[in-house]
Design an enzyme around this catalytic site. Structure first.
Site, PDB file in Angstrom:
ATOM      1  NE  ARG A   1      -1.629  -1.442   3.731  1.00 46.82           N
ATOM      2  CZ  ARG A   1      -1.866  -1.208   5.007  1.00 46.82           C
ATOM      3  NH1 ARG A   1      -3.013  -0.679   5.378  1.00 46.82           N
ATOM      4  NH2 ARG A   1      -0.962  -1.488   5.920  1.00 46.82           N
TER       5      ARG A   1
ATOM      6  CG  LEU B   1      -4.452  -3.275  -1.211  1.00 47.61           C
ATOM      7  CD1 LEU B   1      -4.176  -4.213  -0.047  1.00 47.61           C
ATOM      8  CD2 LEU B   1      -4.499  -4.049  -2.516  1.00 47.61           C
ATOM      9  CE  LYS B   2      -7.666   2.470   3.587  1.00 42.77           C
ATOM     10  NZ  LYS B   2      -7.553   3.618   4.529  1.00 42.77           N
TER      11      LYS B   2
ATOM     12  N   GLY C   1      -1.486 -10.005   6.328  1.00 42.72           N
ATOM     13  CA  GLY C   1      -1.233  -9.929   7.762  1.00 42.72           C
ATOM     14  C   GLY C   1      -2.011  -8.842   8.468  1.00 42.72           C
TER      15      GLY C   1
ATOM     16  NE  ARG D   1      -5.954  -3.792  14.548  1.00 41.82           N
ATOM     17  CZ  ARG D   1      -6.317  -2.915  15.480  1.00 41.82           C
ATOM     18  NH1 ARG D   1      -7.283  -3.213  16.330  1.00 41.82           N
ATOM     19  NH2 ARG D   1      -5.752  -1.733  15.536  1.00 41.82           N
TER      20      ARG D   1
ATOM     21  CG  HIS E   1       4.025  -4.944  17.688  1.00 37.68           C
ATOM     22  ND1 HIS E   1       4.089  -5.233  16.333  1.00 37.68           N
ATOM     23  CD2 HIS E   1       3.656  -3.641  17.775  1.00 37.68           C
ATOM     24  CE1 HIS E   1       3.774  -4.163  15.636  1.00 37.68           C
ATOM     25  NE2 HIS E   1       3.501  -3.181  16.490  1.00 37.68           N
TER      26      HIS E   1
ATOM     27  CG  ASN F   1       2.042  -7.083  23.138  1.00 35.20           C
ATOM     28  OD1 ASN F   1       2.057  -6.399  22.121  1.00 35.20           O
ATOM     29  ND2 ASN F   1       2.382  -6.582  24.317  1.00 35.20           N
TER      30      ASN F   1
ATOM     31  CG  ASP G   1       7.186 -10.245  14.855  1.00 35.79           C
ATOM     32  OD1 ASP G   1       6.028 -10.399  15.274  1.00 35.79           O
ATOM     33  OD2 ASP G   1       7.692  -9.128  14.706  1.00 35.79           O
TER      34      ASP G   1
END
Length: 385
Positions: free
Chosen positions: A37, A65-66, A87, A89, A130, A133, A160
């Site tokens: 993007r 992409l919008k 990747g 949400r 991240h 977490n 990750d």
């Protein structure tokens, strides 16, 4: 031409785990197109393309992409692809009209990879986070570090890259293999919490059998045992020790010229503190590199702790070509290695948008399609500027 030569994969650009997954697949020969993007994740500092090494081995194109044109381009690419992965949400790709249903409608064999921290469903599915977490929630962070201080923030290798990028790559490869038999694609839900939890399977077995204490620095592999530890040397550098088996522990003591510890007492926990002090004192009598020379050719399971700048110069790494130089930038080479279809770094990272025309032509788009896309992309970037 690596073992994945002939496979075509669309990568919806992100940072960290998905980016690493894309690098692995591209180094192994898959033909990837990285769709980025115009506005991407903020690292907090500018990153010139040539140093963003996990973008190597595949072209990056700029796509908004919008816009309907951007979404249509991705759907068009899916028609001839074996897989696509993203990747975001949960729900973001669906809102863009690029969810699994829309993409797989164009290609029933398409594998759709999804990388998140917490997974596609569950109470935390929409929660931002991240690496640190995710490894905290999986139980890994609690087990790392010294007992008398908070757990350290480790490099993002565990969540990750390990629990995320590698598990996504493995899941997609498995799904593509299955699709070659069934003719049907499927969704791969790779969550970092899931992956890290899976990596802890052996420790849960030890815990269930009461061979592991659920406390930091209390066990065989977490820095409690004197034979699994990092020791400081005379020059304030370090040597790593991991002499778990008794014959290796004996070799370690012999190399250190320690006669006050009986190797037969290796697992007497009430002696560990005393043994650690003796071993630590021995290590402080010589420099790191002097100890490296002493340990060379032994079974002591000891290795120097090298910095990122030092590692490429180590004799073993040089002999195996672990590190390579591409476009003037030294970096790790592809892994793992294949005897007949070796992986390779096919190109350095490119500036997004710099190779759009050639890349789209290589993916089978005709001149009219490429022209329409580029016109839309230029218009979109101009208006956002």
């Amino acid at each position: 031409m690596g073992p994945l030569a002939g496979y075509k994969i669309v990568e919806i650009a992100g940072i960290g785990p998905g980016q690493y997954c894309g690098m692995l697949l591209a180094d192994m020969g898959a033909q990837l197109i990285r769709v980025e993007r115009p506005v991407t994740g903020d690292l907090g500092f500018p990153m010139p393309a040539r140093f963003n090494l996990m973008n190597r081995s595949r072209p990056t194109i700029n796509v908004d992409l919008k816009t309907s044109e951007g979404a249509d381009l991705v759907l068009r690419l899916c028609e001839s692809s074996d897989a696509i992965f993203e990747g975001f949400r949960p729900g973001v790709m669906e809102r863009l009209g690029l969810g699994p249903e829309e993409c797989m409608a164009r290609n029933k064999r398409l594998v759709y990879g999804r990388m998140t921290g917490y997974g596609q469903e569950g109470p935390l599915a929409d929660t931002v986070g991240h690496d640190t977490n995710y490894i905290a929630l999986a139980g890994a962070l609690h087990a790392i570090g010294d007992a008398d201080r908070p757990p350290p923030v480790p490099l993002n290798l565990i969540g990750d890259l390990g629990g995320g990028g590698i598990f996504l790559a493995m899941g997609m490869l498995a799904a593509m293999l299955e699709a070659s038999k069934s003719g049907k694609g499927q969704v791969v839900d790779a969550a970092m919490v899931d992956g890290v939890a899976s990596m802890l399977t052996g420790f849960h077995g030890l815990l269930a059998g009461e061979f592991w204490q659920d406390q930091r620095q209390s066990n065989l592999l977490d820095g409690k045992a004197p034979f699994v530890k990092v020791y400081q040397t005379q020059d304030d550098k370090y040597v790593s020790v991991c002499a778990i088996e008794n014959r290796f522990y004996k070799a370690l003591l012999d190399a250190l010229d320690i006669t006050t510890i009986d190797a037969a007492d290796q697992h007497k926990r009430d002696e560990w503190a005393k043994h650690e002090a003796i071993i630590a004192a021995a290590f402080r009598t010589k420099t790191r590199d002097e100890w490296s020379d002493i340990f060379a050719g032994t079974d002591a399971c000891a290795a120097p702790v090298l910095s990122l700048r030092e590692a490429p110069s180590h004799a073993h790494n040089r002999a195996r070509g672990v590190f390579v130089t591409v476009d003037g930038v030294e970096q790790p080479g592809p892994a793992p290695r294949f005897s007949r279809t070796p992986s390779e770094i096919s190109s350095a990272p490119n500036e997004p948008g710099s190779v759009d025309e050639q890349t789209l032509a290589a993916w089978g788009l005709d001149e009219d399609e490429i022209g329409r896309f580029l016109a839309c992309a230029n218009s979109s970037q101009g208006s956002s500027a």
